[in-house]
Design an enzyme around this catalytic site. Structure first.
Site, PDB file in Angstrom:
ATOM      1  N   GLU A  88      43.361  22.545  24.295  1.00  0.00           N
ATOM      2  CA  GLU A  88      43.401  23.887  24.875  1.00  0.00           C
ATOM      3  C   GLU A  88      44.767  24.557  24.754  1.00  0.00           C
ATOM      4  O   GLU A  88      44.850  25.768  24.563  1.00  0.00           O
ATOM      5  CB  GLU A  88      42.980  23.844  26.351  1.00  0.00           C
ATOM      6  CG  GLU A  88      41.541  23.408  26.579  1.00  0.00           C
ATOM      7  CD  GLU A  88      40.516  24.404  26.076  1.00  0.00           C
ATOM      8  OE1 GLU A  88      40.889  25.559  25.798  1.00  0.00           O
ATOM      9  OE2 GLU A  88      39.341  24.017  25.931  1.00  0.00           O
ATOM     10  N   SER A 359     -12.859  31.273  29.674  1.00  0.00           N
ATOM     11  CA  SER A 359     -13.553  32.451  30.210  1.00  0.00           C
ATOM     12  C   SER A 359     -12.685  33.311  31.123  1.00  0.00           C
ATOM     13  O   SER A 359     -13.069  34.440  31.450  1.00  0.00           O
ATOM     14  CB  SER A 359     -14.809  32.011  30.969  1.00  0.00           C
ATOM     15  OG  SER A 359     -15.763  31.467  30.081  1.00  0.00           O
TER      16      SER A 359
END
Length: 678
Positions: A88, A359
């Protein structure tokens, strides 16, 4: 004169860079003066994102007390500190908050591409951004970031800054800070991290989604090796240590060890995804953003839904469930189940799974029919039928259990009995594209093939799709969008999103929508005299109110969809591996869960009725003939019609003459059942 102007011009050229330099010094001095006058900034901030129910109850946070710890720098593994600095900010202890060499390179790159893609942030700059700012890539944000960086470096030592950074940086999965991450990934304190574990964790903050070993092991290991290489180059580790750490088999915590029980976890996952989409940021930034997210969840309804599912589905069953409850007027999702056990599976079966509805898909067909000339009395033949299609193929639908009326039945009877032949006849008459268009209108996306069998629900859809579609019918045809969020407030108290609750666009004819709703109440009529029952008769005795609904069953899926004027609920049950449901009890799970939930959800509500629009008229109809009932009819049922389409003829089947009596006798017990049913 020309010589004078040339001298003047040369002096101006000489003075310009000096002026810029002096202006820069003055601005820099001003920044430091303001920073000094403001005093030391706070090095911690509450970044928890909190979820609220519809009644303003806190239903969850992206972290609990257990995943935000503050530990001293000296209590952290030295490997972790060195690994973080290596990847970093290698010059952290040598700069004053800004790495000028990296910044110059990034600025040149950004100017060439006319973007802000390149980053050169030091650890202090990242810390300032995480504490006080958003992650927008804008020049104004970068200037503010620089100002806060100066303040932090002015008042705190390097060790204090590093300690604060490591205690607040986000490591993904709701873990803020190295101690929370260490416990989440390895179930140990950060002081006990090995070199391999520390370098793995140091890889994550660059992109928690992309570099988390729990999300993408290959990406994480590749970045881990890069970090170990940098540490070796800096002399922090030896070649042998690099070799061993890069090959160490890491033991990550198991899912059950990481799990955290929360209210409606599937719902909260959906909120997170929706919030990230609304804010146009990654979900990790929502988690760590300190937002207050107001949702549509009704905690009481959620508990009733969970209770009903647990009560109905036997513990030993491998059947799973997807369920959703929605307010049909707004589209707000009131309760959600994505499965039976979040700890075992986080997959959301109500949102992400697509299954065949059977259905339960028919109401969209019958809305289209009502909107294209059908009425509740429209009669069609119900018997085994082979349909020759345009391509020459023959299609022969069958009814459940092989039952057929073997005579003409009305639309009202076809819905209650879920007659497949009637449905296919209707779909072919209307044209299959009509059903697809209707489904699209009510919000059902995905692949919907325009084929005859679509009338029987052979396309795969989600529970959310179906609930949205039924909700559109329930509210009289207004377009709705399923959602979980009503408002988002950022960490500074500003409302960054608020949902518009205005009524949606009218997409269905309100008269046809109401007539369909009334017809769908017929599925809950009781069974009679041992004859085949309507599809909802098994739960009719559990219901104390009027509901509209439709069930759907395939070999692998069971659905129950239905609604009252105030709530629409959809339940799917089935096996994750699409195994067939062979036990009768399993097939009925969806209906039983739905009935138990709907009754519990409405127990304290006043009685409500579906309100007929002014364009319809209700008449007592003889279900046999589909004509107006007379005093001689054994039974009648009020049915609704659009004004001008209602029957004008009175039933002659039951008149007391010999011919009528003979007709009635010939129809026998089957006719008697139809009479009583309606």
């Amino acid at each position: 004169m020309r010589k004078f102007f040339r001298l003047k011009k040369s002096k101006l050229i000489l003075l310009f860079p000096i002026s810029i330099f002096i202006l820069g010094i003055v601005c820099l001095a001003g920044v430091y003066l303001v920073s000094f006058l403001l005093g030391p900034p706070k090095l911690t901030t509450d970044q928890n994102t909190i979820y609220y129910s519809i009644n303003e109850e806190v239903i969850g946070e992206e972290r609990g007390a257990e995943n935000r710890y503050w530990v001293d720098l000296k209590e952290m593994s030295p490997h972790l500190i060195k690994a973080t600095l290596a990847i970093e900010d290698q010059y952290f202890y040598r700069h004053n908050g800004f790495d000028l060499k990296r910044i110059a390179g990034a600025v040149l790159s950004d100017l060439k591409s006319f973007s802000l893609k390149e980053g050169a942030s030091t650890l202090t700059q990242q810390y300032a951004r995480n504490l006080y700012l958003t992650h927008d890539k804008t020049w104004s944000r970068k200037l503010k970031e620089a100002f806060h960086t100066v303040r932090i470096e002015m008042y705190y030592s390097k060790n204090e800054i590093l300690e604060g950074y490591l205690n607040t940086i986000y490591y993904g999965h709701g873990a803020h800070g190295i101690e929370a991450a260490s416990r989440y990934f390895f179930n140990k304190s950060s002081s006990a991290l090995s070199l391999a574990e520390a370098s793995m964790l140091a890889a994550i903050p660059k992109g928690p989604t992309y570099y988390s070993p729990l999300n993408d092991r290959d990406n994480a290991e590749e970045r881990q090796k890069r970090i170990l290489g940098l540490m070796q180059d800096d002399g922090d580790i030896t070649e042998q240590e690099y070799f061993l750490a890069s090959r160490e088999d890491l033991a990550f915590t198991k899912r059950e060890e990481r799990a955290k029980i929360a209210a409606a976890p599937y719902f909260q996952d959906t909120v997170l995804i929706e919030a990230a989409d609304i804010l146009n940021v990654e979900s990790e930034l929502v988690r760590s953003g300190g937002y207050k997210i107001h949702t549509t969840l009704d905690v009481d309804l959620q508990q009733e839904l969970e209770r009903s599912a647990k009560h109905v589905i036997q513990p030993e069953s491998e059947i799973n469930i997807g369920a959703m409850v929605m307010d049909p007027t707004t589209g707000g999702i009131r309760a959600l189940l994505g499965g039976r056990d979040y700890q075992k599976s986080e997959f959301n079966r109500a949102i992400s799974a697509k299954r065949m509805p059977g259905s339960a898909f028919k109401p969209f067909l019958y809305y289209a029919a009502l909107n294209n000339g059908y009425t509740p009395s429209t009669m069609l033949m119900s018997k085994p039928t082979s349909f020759e299609l345009e391509d020459g193929k023959v299609y022969q639908p069958s009814n459940y259990n092989g039952y057929y009326a073997n005579e003409e039945i009305s639309l009202a009877q076809a819905i209650a009995l879920s007659d497949n032949v009637y449905a296919v006849r209707t779909n072919l008459f209307l044209g299959a594209d009509t059903l697809v268009d209707t489904a699209r209108k009510v919000g059902i996306d995905g692949d919907l093939p325009a084929v005859p069998s679509l009338a029987l629900g052979t396309a795969a859809v989600s529970v959310e799709d179906m609930v949205t579609g039924y909700g559109t019918i329930a509210n009289g045809g207004n377009q709705i969008e399923g959602h979980t969020i009503t408002k988002i407030i950022d960490r500074y108290g500003q409302t960054v999103f608020e949902r518009d609750q205005e009524e949606g666009k009218q997409v269905l004819d309100p008269e046809s929508a109401f007539i369909l709703t009334h017809l769908m109440t017929g599925m809950f009529d009781r069974s009679l005299d041992g004859y085949m029952a309507v599809t909802g008769s098994s739960i009719a005795n559990q219901l104390s109110r009027t509901y509209a609904g439709k069930s759907g069953t395939t070999n692998t899926d069971s659905w129950m969809m239905g609604y009252s004027p105030s709530l629409v609920a959809g339940i799917w049950t089935g096996y994750d591996n699409n195994a067939p449901m062979e036990k009768t009890a399993e097939v009925s799970y969806a209906k039983d869960v739905w009935a138990g939930f709907m009754e519990a959800a409405h127990k304290d509500l006043p009685l409500q009725r579906f309100t007929a629009p002014s364009g319809v008229v209700g008449l007592p109809i003889d279900p046999d003939s589909g004509e107006r009932a007379t005093a001689y009819c054994d039974t009648s049922r009020v049915m609704y019609f659009e004004k001008g389409t209602e029957p004008t003829e009175y039933c002659s089947v039951h008149l007391p003459d010999s011919k009528s009596q003979e007709n009635k006798k010939q129809k026998g017990m089957l006719q008697k059942w139809f009479d009583k049913l309606f």
